[in-house]
Design a protein around this motif. Sequence first.
Motif, PDB file in Angstrom:
ATOM      1  N   GLY A 145      -9.308   9.050  -0.984  1.00 22.02           N
ATOM      2  CA  GLY A 145      -9.981   9.203  -2.275  1.00 22.02           C
ATOM      3  C   GLY A 145      -8.801  10.005  -3.271  1.00 22.02           C
ATOM      4  O   GLY A 145      -9.039  10.344  -4.446  1.00 22.02           O
ATOM      5  N   LYS A 146      -7.524  10.294  -2.635  1.00 27.46           N
ATOM      6  CA  LYS A 146      -6.583  11.037  -3.551  1.00 27.46           C
ATOM      7  C   LYS A 146      -5.236  10.297  -3.624  1.00 27.46           C
ATOM      8  O   LYS A 146      -4.585  10.615  -4.597  1.00 27.46           O
ATOM      9  CB  LYS A 146      -6.288  12.526  -2.724  1.00 27.46           C
ATOM     10  CG  LYS A 146      -7.663  13.183  -2.689  1.00 27.46           C
ATOM     11  CD  LYS A 146      -7.222  14.716  -2.097  1.00 27.46           C
ATOM     12  CE  LYS A 146      -8.679  15.378  -1.996  1.00 27.46           C
ATOM     13  NZ  LYS A 146      -8.426  16.673  -1.359  1.00 27.46           N
ATOM     14  N   THR A 147      -5.105   9.399  -2.541  1.00 27.12           N
ATOM     15  CA  THR A 147      -3.719   8.794  -2.578  1.00 27.12           C
ATOM     16  C   THR A 147      -3.489   7.850  -3.568  1.00 27.12           C
ATOM     17  O   THR A 147      -4.722   6.718  -3.241  1.00 27.12           O
ATOM     18  CB  THR A 147      -3.297   8.310  -1.195  1.00 27.12           C
ATOM     19  OG1 THR A 147      -3.115   9.464  -0.393  1.00 27.12           O
ATOM     20  CG2 THR A 147      -1.700   7.794  -1.123  1.00 27.12           C
ATOM     21  N   CYS A 148      -2.785   7.484  -4.451  1.00 24.55           N
ATOM     22  CA  CYS A 148      -2.508   6.386  -5.558  1.00 24.55           C
ATOM     23  C   CYS A 148      -2.540   5.020  -4.813  1.00 24.55           C
ATOM     24  O   CYS A 148      -1.998   4.946  -3.504  1.00 24.55           O
ATOM     25  CB  CYS A 148      -1.547   6.629  -6.473  1.00 24.55           C
ATOM     26  SG  CYS A 148      -1.942   8.125  -7.591  1.00 24.55           S
ATOM     27  N   VAL A 149      -3.111   4.090  -5.222  1.00 23.16           N
ATOM     28  CA  VAL A 149      -3.035   2.704  -4.368  1.00 23.16           C
ATOM     29  C   VAL A 149      -1.741   1.788  -4.653  1.00 23.16           C
ATOM     30  O   VAL A 149      -1.928   1.568  -5.784  1.00 23.16           O
ATOM     31  CB  VAL A 149      -4.524   1.891  -4.920  1.00 23.16           C
ATOM     32  CG1 VAL A 149      -4.570   0.615  -4.142  1.00 23.16           C
ATOM     33  CG2 VAL A 149      -5.533   2.746  -4.518  1.00 23.16           C
ATOM     34  N   GLU A 150      -0.958   1.785  -3.912  1.00 20.70           N
ATOM     35  CA  GLU A 150       0.532   1.401  -4.229  1.00 20.70           C
ATOM     36  C   GLU A 150       0.548  -0.129  -4.517  1.00 20.70           C
ATOM     37  O   GLU A 150       1.004  -0.589  -5.350  1.00 20.70           O
ATOM     38  CB  GLU A 150       1.129   1.514  -3.089  1.00 20.70           C
ATOM     39  CG  GLU A 150       2.582   0.880  -3.074  1.00 20.70           C
ATOM     40  CD  GLU A 150       3.604   1.512  -4.407  1.00 20.70           C
ATOM     41  OE1 GLU A 150       4.547   0.771  -4.834  1.00 20.70           O
ATOM     42  OE2 GLU A 150       3.080   2.351  -4.942  1.00 20.70           O
ATOM     43  N   PHE A 151      -0.541  -0.956  -3.830  1.00 21.86           N
ATOM     44  CA  PHE A 151      -0.382  -2.339  -4.446  1.00 21.86           C
ATOM     45  C   PHE A 151      -0.457  -2.683  -5.723  1.00 21.86           C
ATOM     46  O   PHE A 151      -0.201  -3.558  -6.298  1.00 21.86           O
ATOM     47  CB  PHE A 151      -1.004  -3.212  -3.319  1.00 21.86           C
ATOM     48  CG  PHE A 151      -2.780  -3.335  -3.455  1.00 21.86           C
ATOM     49  CD1 PHE A 151      -3.177  -4.168  -4.406  1.00 21.86           C
ATOM     50  CD2 PHE A 151      -3.341  -2.192  -2.772  1.00 21.86           C
ATOM     51  CE1 PHE A 151      -4.831  -3.966  -4.450  1.00 21.86           C
ATOM     52  CE2 PHE A 151      -4.799  -2.205  -2.862  1.00 21.86           C
ATOM     53  CZ  PHE A 151      -5.268  -3.030  -3.705  1.00 21.86           C
ATOM     54  N   ILE A 152      -1.281  -1.909  -6.229  1.00 21.67           N
ATOM     55  CA  ILE A 152      -1.810  -2.065  -7.662  1.00 21.67           C
ATOM     56  C   ILE A 152      -0.882  -1.427  -8.348  1.00 21.67           C
ATOM     57  O   ILE A 152      -0.242  -1.950  -9.707  1.00 21.67           O
ATOM     58  CB  ILE A 152      -3.122  -1.415  -7.967  1.00 21.67           C
ATOM     59  CG1 ILE A 152      -4.440  -2.029  -7.334  1.00 21.67           C
ATOM     60  CG2 ILE A 152      -3.606  -1.153  -9.584  1.00 21.67           C
ATOM     61  CD1 ILE A 152      -5.984  -1.341  -7.508  1.00 21.67           C
ATOM     62  N   ASN A 153      -0.329  -0.200  -8.324  1.00 23.34           N
ATOM     63  CA  ASN A 153       0.819   0.088  -8.994  1.00 23.34           C
ATOM     64  C   ASN A 153       2.090  -0.670  -8.952  1.00 23.34           C
ATOM     65  O   ASN A 153       2.750  -0.894 -10.178  1.00 23.34           O
ATOM     66  CB  ASN A 153       1.123   1.648  -8.469  1.00 23.34           C
ATOM     67  CG  ASN A 153       0.039   2.618  -9.209  1.00 23.34           C
ATOM     68  OD1 ASN A 153      -0.475   2.384 -10.168  1.00 23.34           O
ATOM     69  ND2 ASN A 153       0.084   3.965  -8.512  1.00 23.34           N
ATOM     70  N   TYR A 154       2.285  -0.987  -7.943  1.00 26.03           N
ATOM     71  CA  TYR A 154       3.489  -2.030  -7.631  1.00 26.03           C
ATOM     72  C   TYR A 154       3.435  -3.227  -8.766  1.00 26.03           C
ATOM     73  O   TYR A 154       4.356  -3.681  -9.488  1.00 26.03           O
ATOM     74  CB  TYR A 154       3.545  -2.835  -6.045  1.00 26.03           C
ATOM     75  CG  TYR A 154       4.447  -3.918  -6.264  1.00 26.03           C
ATOM     76  CD1 TYR A 154       5.918  -3.432  -6.034  1.00 26.03           C
ATOM     77  CD2 TYR A 154       4.064  -5.112  -5.983  1.00 26.03           C
ATOM     78  CE1 TYR A 154       6.785  -4.604  -5.979  1.00 26.03           C
ATOM     79  CE2 TYR A 154       5.076  -6.186  -6.004  1.00 26.03           C
ATOM     80  CZ  TYR A 154       6.355  -6.010  -5.893  1.00 26.03           C
ATOM     81  OH  TYR A 154       7.249  -6.918  -5.576  1.00 26.03           O
TER      82      TYR A 154
END
Length: 363
Positions: free
Chosen positions: A236-245
């Motif tokens: 619930g805190k760590t950004c979602v990398e596959f979306i940011n990528y």
Amino acid sequence: MDRRMMKWYMVFVGLVLGFRAQGAPQVPCAFIFGDSLCDNGNNNKLRTIARADYSPYGIDFPQGSTGRFCNGRTIIDFMTEFIGLDRYLPPYSESTDEDVLTGVNYASASAGIREESGRQLGERITFREQVEENHREMVSRVVNMLGGDKNAAANHLGKCLYSIEMGNNDYLNNYFSASYPTRKQYTPEQFADNLIDLYGQQLNVLYSYGARKFVLSGVGAIGCCPNVLARFSPDGKTCVEFINYAVRLFNDKLKSLVDQLNNDLADAKFIYANNYDILQDLLNNPSAYGFNVTNEGCCGSGRNRGLFQCLPRAKPCPNRNEYVFWDVYHPTEAANAIIAQRLYRRRDPSDIYPVDVFTLANL
């Protein structure tokens, strides 16, 4: 930037935000194209759930709940102040002949670059419709206001600022939504290419209508917004990398498009606003900017204020200036103030490329 320098930077921002430009504005008019980050009322009369014309939206805005998806001013509101226009740009849906020569805001919540983006939320005004229908009609009104003189209209429009902020819903309410097949049809690279192709087509239409000064905003780090954190982040805190990528692929291509257009259209100027990295800086260094909460919306609801936008008459947090996000998608006025200031007079060359809005407006 160390804490001492950051403190003085924030004092400087505060002084700028309390100052409304005096004298002649830097540009005679501005036109805004975008989605809910810019919408200030165009969706109010549409059949859609993507509306913000109710409390607590606008709790800190002088006119209350106007349709802005924020507690107060948006990035566009601050930019309007910085460039010296004497009032906030009205939504196109409420524009009058008095507004024609100073500009309007066409932005529509849930709208995307692709026609189908955001469709599951209800009616919205797509990027194509904002440009090819609404702005075309506005250009005709400008010509009429200037006595039918198309050369005078072109000269006037060429001095205006054109701000475009699009793409968020093509990812949140299309590519990464279960309601659409696009993620199976396109790789992230292919999808970004498709968006850039469609985006470029509309920029050329705007150019044909007389636009010459363009601000193209990249998509923010949407993998870090409370809604995405609540749905996809393991803690619930760590950004979602596959979306940011996927978003970074689009932003890189948009920046390249800026270079291409600046080469191809010598009498126009395009700049790329790096909203992604500025927002990431706020999220990575929150205390340096006075923020304490980065993974929840001040007035969001569901699973730690992360799943749903503000409900009507919901009670928002009292310490709104300590939150980066107002609801589960949109920044607070406090965050918008910092983002707008860094785009207007860049703190770092990476904030906005190749020049900042102040420089563009004065060209």
